[in-house]
Design a protein around this motif. Structure first.
Motif, PDB file in Angstrom:
ATOM      1  N   LEU A  73       6.888   1.801   4.214  1.00 31.86           N
ATOM      2  CA  LEU A  73       5.589   1.307   3.756  1.00 31.86           C
ATOM      3  C   LEU A  73       5.231   1.856   2.377  1.00 31.86           C
ATOM      4  O   LEU A  73       4.091   2.220   2.107  1.00 31.86           O
ATOM      5  CB  LEU A  73       4.481   1.618   4.762  1.00 31.86           C
ATOM      6  N   SER A  75       5.796  -0.337   0.132  1.00 31.44           N
ATOM      7  CA  SER A  75       5.220  -1.662  -0.058  1.00 31.44           C
ATOM      8  C   SER A  75       5.168  -2.311   1.324  1.00 31.44           C
ATOM      9  O   SER A  75       5.589  -1.713   2.315  1.00 31.44           O
ATOM     10  CB  SER A  75       6.076  -2.500  -1.006  1.00 31.44           C
ATOM     11  N   SER A  76       4.685  -3.529   1.390  1.00 33.27           N
ATOM     12  CA  SER A  76       4.649  -4.210   2.681  1.00 33.27           C
ATOM     13  C   SER A  76       6.004  -4.771   3.082  1.00 33.27           C
ATOM     14  O   SER A  76       6.198  -5.191   4.214  1.00 33.27           O
ATOM     15  CB  SER A  76       3.613  -5.339   2.657  1.00 33.27           C
ATOM     16  N   ASP A 229      -3.172  -3.016   5.693  1.00 31.98           N
ATOM     17  CA  ASP A 229      -2.717  -3.924   4.630  1.00 31.98           C
ATOM     18  C   ASP A 229      -1.199  -3.892   4.499  1.00 31.98           C
ATOM     19  O   ASP A 229      -0.532  -4.934   4.453  1.00 31.98           O
ATOM     20  CB  ASP A 229      -3.328  -3.516   3.282  1.00 31.98           C
ATOM     21  N   LEU A 230      -0.650  -2.688   4.390  1.00 29.82           N
ATOM     22  CA  LEU A 230       0.780  -2.545   4.182  1.00 29.82           C
ATOM     23  C   LEU A 230       1.577  -3.041   5.381  1.00 29.82           C
ATOM     24  O   LEU A 230       2.619  -3.686   5.229  1.00 29.82           O
ATOM     25  CB  LEU A 230       1.121  -1.074   3.906  1.00 29.82           C
ATOM     26  N   GLY A 233       1.458  -7.298   6.204  1.00 29.20           N
ATOM     27  CA  GLY A 233       2.190  -8.234   5.349  1.00 29.20           C
ATOM     28  C   GLY A 233       1.542  -9.602   5.321  1.00 29.20           C
ATOM     29  O   GLY A 233       0.335  -9.728   5.084  1.00 29.20           O
ATOM     30  N   HIS A 433       3.775  -1.006  14.885  1.00 31.92           N
ATOM     31  CA  HIS A 433       2.888  -0.630  13.787  1.00 31.92           C
ATOM     32  C   HIS A 433       2.095   0.581  14.250  1.00 31.92           C
ATOM     33  O   HIS A 433       1.438   0.538  15.299  1.00 31.92           O
ATOM     34  CB  HIS A 433       1.903  -1.761  13.467  1.00 31.92           C
TER      35      HIS A 433
END
Length: 562
Positions: A73, A75-76, A229-230, A233, A433
């Protein structure tokens, strides 16, 4: 997500070639899984890709390969992250990963230098295990694999005892004397001639007691939303757990705010708070909830149960979810944010400055006692357990003792919290997650005074400020923590603590106790006390279930040595 294992060695004897073959055979218990193998006469590396993220977690060029277990994470996109790592010099990894918000284990192999470097996330939520053997190093993301290999293994009695009474082994111990676990923020460098351990990230080096409640709630809210958010996606549909507590309902509330189409699953004892409060919350917010009643809520984790029940053939919504094998989970919320395992007695022990008092108070809070008459050398093992906790606390001797205790929980209890579910990834093909393990959220909690966080105090300030919709219906609270202020007009359902005696299968425990009397594991116990416990419990003259439960958990890790 993948499961991996391998060997790094300077020379390949017949013993190591046999182990190489055994790794490929047993890494997955599904014989149809494809084994992706790399072998260059220095490193044997085997992986089974389980496509939960629906992205590649592997990148390779002529000089190196890199891969990620879990998700960094940064980035996504998992594929973007692993390619970013491949393009970077290894010396830049610590700086890159310090900013990573996910739970991960990163592996990078330099083909020219013949060096495999492994980085754990800040709590080592994604496990990796290793052992030295005849000049080589064997490693695996699954502890179960070592018992399938032709290597000598002996039971680590301290690790087994810790697991039996507090639910996890402390530090880098495992059930075996020969096998170790990677530690939070640790970097391992394996070559054909050496194994070097160092820490590239330490929570104990981070700023602490430097923000107030107002700033803390603002930063915590920002960090949580960033983590979602990450992780989310481009998904428009999602599956989440939902209990009767707060952690999963905060996640659900945030996903609903974003317009995510959502269905949830609940595994609970019939008409318990877990079931009733989850059901009322789902009705209030008008989303589907699937309830699966179970007779023993402690037998498996929710994540393990999900692997059994969340199947395409059983739920039509499955086909709509973009990543159906990736489930939102509230793990980490109650311990890392709510500080559920800290009470007034532990705080008083911390204020005394005596780590032994803290260890004793924690074990009392957990009801974590070795049956001294039943277990041979039980009193000695109990003292050793206290000493081992003290040694963990003393690793952070430059911190106030309450901060040291906070890190003790993070880097021990939470370090191994979802490992049992990940052990079964080859069976259930499920990943999670885990936004409450976001490094940004943990950074906020470490920066706050412990006195602000205990008993869900800051947690509730955050929810009242940012997630009032999560507080519209009753929720389950922990004894001694902030109570739920809502009046419940329903028949009062049982809490998970009231259920403890109801959900244990007394007959199964008695069967385990009796069978232990006649097998090799019985050598660990004073058999006459174990036999008397079984008889008196069966006759209803003694409530020996808690003692038999320790026997059950101990037996799970008392392996016959190879």
């Amino acid at each position: 997500m993948s499961i991996v294992a391998g060997v790094i060695s300077e020379s390949w004897t017949s013993d190591l070639l046999l182990i190489k073959k055994e790794i490929a055979q047993h890494l997955s218990r599904n014989p149809t899984d494809i084994r992706h193998e790399y072998f260059d006469n220095h490193l044997y590396f085997c992986r089974v890709a389980i496509d939960c993220h629906r992205e590649s977690s592997w990148a390779e060029n002529h000089l190196r390969f890199s891969m990620v277990l879990g998700h960094t994470l940064m980035s996504s996109s998992l594929t973007q992250d692993v390619n970013t790592l491949l393009r970077q010099s290894l010396s830049n990894f610590p700086q890159l990963l310090t900013k990573a918000q996910g739970t991960y284990c990163v592996l990078d192999y330099n083909k020219q230098q013949r060096a495999l470097t492994i980085f754990a996330d800040s709590l080592a939520i994604r496990p990796l295990y290793y052992m030295k053997y005849k000049g080589s190093v064997i490693f695996s993301s699954c502890l179960r694999l070592f018992n399938e290999l032709s290597v000598p293994l002996t039971t680590n009695l301290a690790g087994a005892t810790e697991y039996a009474v507090i639910g996890y082994s402390l530090g880098n111990k495992t059930h075996y004397n020969e096998v170790y676990s990677i530690q939070p923020g640790e970097k391992l460098t394996l070559t054909s001639t050496s194994l070097v351990k160092e820490r590239y990230f330490r929570w104990s080096d981070m700023p602490f007691n430097c923000i107030d409640d107002r700033e803390g709630t603002l930063q915590l809210d920002h960090a949580f939303k960033q983590a979602v958010d990450l992780a989310i996606g481009n998904d428009l549909h999602a599956i989440s757990t939902l209990s009767g507590g707060l952690d999963s309902r905060v996640i659900v509330s945030e996903l609903l705010k974003r317009g995510i189409k959502l269905e949830c699953m609940n595994f609970s004892y019939q008409r318990s708070q877990d079931e009733v409060y989850a059901e009322v919350f789902a009705q209030c917010h008008d989303f589907p909830l699937h309830i699966v009643n179970v007779s023993d809520t402690q037998e498996q984790s929710i994540e393990q149960r999900l692997g059994h029940y969340w199947r395409a053939t059983q739920y039509p919504f499955y086909q709509q979810v973009e990543r159906p094998r990736l489930v939102w989970s509230g793990n980490g919320g109650s311990v890392c944010i709510g500080m559920v395992f800290c009470d007034d007695n532990i705080l008083a022990a911390c204020a005394s400055g005596d780590p032994f008092a803290v260890a004793k108070a924690y074990l009392k809070h957990q009801h974590a006692y070795i049956p001294k008459r039943m277990v041979k050398q039980g009193a000695k093992l109990q003292r050793q357990l206290e000493q081992n906790i003290v040694e963990c606390l003393c690793q952070y001797s430059h911190l106030p003792l309450d901060k040291a205790f906070q890190l003790f929980l993070w880097e021990n209890d939470q370090h191994q919290h979802i490992a049992p579910a990940l052990e079964d990834m080859d069976k259930f093909r499920l990943d999670f997650h885990l936004p409450f393990y976001s490094k940004a959220m943990l950074k906020v909690m470490f920066a706050l005074p412990v006195s602000s966080a205990v008993k869900h105090q800051l947690y509730m300030k955050w929810l009242n400020q940012s997630y009032s919709e999560a507080l519209l219906t009753p929720w389950q609270t922990y004894p001694g923590h902030l109570p739920c202020p809502l009046k419940n007009n329903l028949l009062p359902p049982l809490s998970q603590w009231q259920l403890a005696s109801n959900v244990r299968n007394k007959l199964d425990l008695l069967k385990i106790g009796v069978s232990t009397l006649f097998d090799a594991k019985g050598e660990f116990y004073n058999r006459h006390y174990l036999g008397a416990n079984c008889i008196l419990t069966a006759l209803g003259l003694y409530r020996g279930e808690s003692t038999l439960n320790v026997v059950k958990r101990m037996n799970q890790v008392l392996k016959s040595p190879h």
